[in-house]
Structures are given as C-alpha cells and as structure tokens.
Motif scaffolding. Structure first.
Motif, short mmCIF file in Angstrom:
data_model
loop_
_atom_site.label_atom_id
_atom_site.label_comp_id
_atom_site.label_asym_id
_atom_site.label_seq_id
_atom_site.Cartn_x
_atom_site.Cartn_y
_atom_site.Cartn_z
N TYR A 67 0.80 -1.23 0.00
CA TYR A 67 0.00 0.00 0.00
C TYR A 67 0.83 1.28 0.00
CZ TYR A 67 -4.04 -2.93 0.43
OH TYR A 67 -5.00 -3.87 0.17
N GLY A 68 2.11 1.17 0.28
CA GLY A 68 2.98 2.33 0.13
C GLY A 68 3.15 3.16 1.39
N GLY A 69 4.19 4.00 1.40
CA GLY A 69 4.50 4.76 2.60
C GLY A 69 4.68 6.24 2.41
N SER B 244 -11.88 3.48 9.67
CA SER B 244 -12.33 2.97 8.38
C SER B 244 -13.84 2.74 8.38
CB SER B 244 -11.59 1.68 8.04
OG SER B 244 -11.69 0.74 9.11
N LEU B 245 -14.39 2.28 9.50
CA LEU B 245 -15.84 2.04 9.55
C LEU B 245 -16.61 3.36 9.62
CD1 LEU B 245 -16.12 -1.11 11.85
CD2 LEU B 245 -16.18 -0.96 9.35
N GLU B 246 -16.06 4.38 10.25
CA GLU B 246 -16.70 5.69 10.23
C GLU B 246 -16.74 6.23 8.79
OE1 GLU B 246 -16.17 8.11 14.31
OE2 GLU B 246 -14.31 7.83 13.18
N VAL C 200 -4.42 -3.49 6.80
CA VAL C 200 -5.19 -2.63 5.89
C VAL C 200 -6.23 -3.45 5.15
CG1 VAL C 200 -5.06 -1.19 3.82
CG2 VAL C 200 -3.35 -0.92 5.63
N GLU C 201 -5.85 -4.64 4.70
CA GLU C 201 -6.80 -5.48 3.97
C GLU C 201 -7.93 -5.99 4.87
OE1 GLU C 201 -4.46 -8.35 1.87
OE2 GLU C 201 -3.62 -6.83 0.55
N ARG C 202 -7.64 -6.21 6.14
CA ARG C 202 -8.71 -6.58 7.07
C ARG C 202 -9.69 -5.42 7.25
NH1 ARG C 202 -4.40 -9.27 9.71
NH2 ARG C 202 -4.10 -7.54 11.16
N MET C 203 -9.17 -4.20 7.25
CA MET C 203 -10.04 -3.04 7.35
C MET C 203 -10.99 -2.98 6.15
SD MET C 203 -7.18 -0.30 8.68
CE MET C 203 -8.22 1.13 8.85
N VAL D 10 -15.76 -0.53 -1.99
CA VAL D 10 -14.74 -0.09 -1.04
C VAL D 10 -13.39 -0.68 -1.41
CG1 VAL D 10 -14.02 -0.03 1.38
CG2 VAL D 10 -16.46 0.02 0.81
N LEU D 11 -12.37 0.15 -1.40
CA LEU D 11 -11.00 -0.34 -1.56
C LEU D 11 -10.08 0.57 -0.75
CD1 LEU D 11 -9.58 1.81 -3.72
CD2 LEU D 11 -10.87 0.47 -5.36
N ALA D 12 -8.87 0.12 -0.53
CA ALA D 12 -7.87 0.91 0.16
C ALA D 12 -6.90 1.50 -0.86
CB ALA D 12 -7.11 0.06 1.17
#
Length: 265
Positions: free
Chosen positions: A3-5, A205-207, A234-237, A254-256
């Motif tokens: 996902y990068g930094g 993430s849920l908000e 992150v993927e679990r979120m 939804v995606l990250a």
C-alpha cells in the motif's frame, strides 16, 4: 510494501486534461519525476487540504518547480489567517530548504479567501471545513456533469459524539458529498482505537464507510493509512468495511488506496 508509505498526494486529470494535484506530501516527488518525462507543459494546480507538514513536505522536491519547466499554481483550502505566500516562502527557504535560485519564479500562490469555489479550466474545486486541529478542508471537484471526486484526507467524523454542533456539521458534510462517484476519505484508525484518539482529527475505516453509505457515494477509497498499520491489517479493514456495506444493503464499492492506483470516473 503493497500500500505504500509516502504522505498524501493525489493527481486528478480533468476531461480537458487540466492537471490538479491534491496535497504536496512526499508522494509528489514521484509525480514530478513522471511529469518531467512527459512533453506536456500545462500549468500544475496544487490545492492543499491544509498546511500540516505531511501534506506539504514534498513541495520542495517537485521536479517541475525546481526545473521551472511549467508554471505551478498553489492555493490552500484551510481557514488559516496567516498568509499562504509567507508560509510557502518559509517552506522553500533556509533553514527548511537550501536557497535555490529561481525556484519560486514559476510558483504562483493564491489565497482562497471567501470564494465558494476555485475554477481550474472546466473543473470547479469546492471546499468544506473538516474537523481537524489547526483547520483543514474537505475538497470536492466537480466537472460539467456535477461532482466527480471528493478528497478528505484528515477529517474526524466522531460519530460517538452526538452533540448538536457535530450532528449539524455531519449533516452538512453529508449534503456536500451527496452522490459523489468517488470519495477518498481518512481511515487512519480502527474503531477500537478511537476512544484514545479523540480530538486528533482522524476517522476510522468504519466511520468513513458509514459516511460513504449515508451520502450515497459510488466508491470509497480508504486513505491516510496509519504508518504503523501493515498491509494485512489494511486489507482486514477493507473486509470489515465491505461487510458493513453488505449489511446495510448498499451498492458502495470499497478499496484501500495504494501508490499508483488509477481510477476513471
């Protein structure tokens, strides 16, 4: 690793190929390198959500500005009273950055003042006051057909707070984001982490998912990942957010966000 930094920087290409850059975090360095390889010399419009260091840290390393290959226009959607020109001058000068002859010659700084929107070609950029220490903005970019993308990198939704003030603010925010095709929103925390971070200016993430469902967004891009969050977390979120969408009977996708992600609206 997946996902990068880098800190925030989002490129938006309008239908007329106008170049908008949302925030100038460290991610703008790679964008600048790519722009230098292209023959296009269109003006780059950098729009800051606010002036915190992680959102401006990359400006001095934006290659088109250093090489003076194109004009760069910069404005900021926050509500700070301090002069934006003075802020940028300090950012690009010692001791923050060594003196480089001419680095500001193609940089045009504009104060947003009280204008409701900023026009960039056929695009209109609207701002809405976010809940974030030191002030920040939620940005919505409209094209000739209406809202196209909204960007809220630092925004505390605080659904646990049912005060009249915050309820009214969330209602206005939901209206501002109504039916936006793509919502890029702050998802720094897990719900379990929120009680110890009240007032820090970030959401879970849920908000973010709840807001996206309520405003009727087409896609939610979870953004501003916590720097200590690993890829699996992150993927679990994302999975938790998708489960919430299913339970709500919503069609929201939804995606990250990850570095290099490209979306067509």
């Amino acid at each position: 690793m997946r996902y990068g930094g880098n800190t925030p920087c989002v490129e938006v290409r309008a239908a007329d190929d106008g170049l908008l850059i949302l925030d100038a975090g460290t991610g703008i360095r790679a964008l600048g390198a790519r722009l230098m390889r292209a023959s296009d010399d269109r003006t780059a419009h950098i729009i800051l959500s606010h002036r915190h260091s992680d959102h401006v840290l990359g400006l001095s390393h934006f290659a088109p500005l250093v090489a003076q290959t194109r004009e760069v226009q910069l404005c900021c959607g926050d509500g700070e009273i301090a002069s934006l020109q003075a802020f940028v001058d300090a950012l690009l000068s010692p001791p923050m950055f060594p003196y480089v002859d001419g680095i500001r010659s193609r940089l045009r700084v504009y104060d947003w003042e009280h204008s409701p929107a900023r026009h960039v070609g056929t695009s209109r950029v609207h701002r809405f006051a976010a809940q974030h220490p030191g002030e920040a903005a939620v940005l919505r970019i409209d094209d000739e057909r209406g809202p196209a993308i909204a960007y809220a990198p630092d925004n505390e939704l605080a659904y646990a707070d049912s005060s009249i003030h915050l309820e009214a603010w969330r209602a206005r925010l939901t209206s501002f984001l109504r039916d936006v095709p793509v919502l890029v929103h702050d998802a720094t925390y897990l719900d379990a982490e929120l009680p110890s971070h009240v007032g820090w200016g970030h959401s879970s993430s849920l908000e973010a998912t709840r807001l996206a469902i309520e405003c009727g967004a087409g896609m939610l891009v979870l953004f501003h990942h916590h720097p200590d969050r690993d890829d699996d977390a992150v993927e679990r979120m994302v999975e938790e957010s998708r489960a919430m969408v299913t339970q709500a009977g919503s069609a929201l996708r939804v995606l990250a966000a990850w570095e290099g992600l490209a979306l067509s609206v």
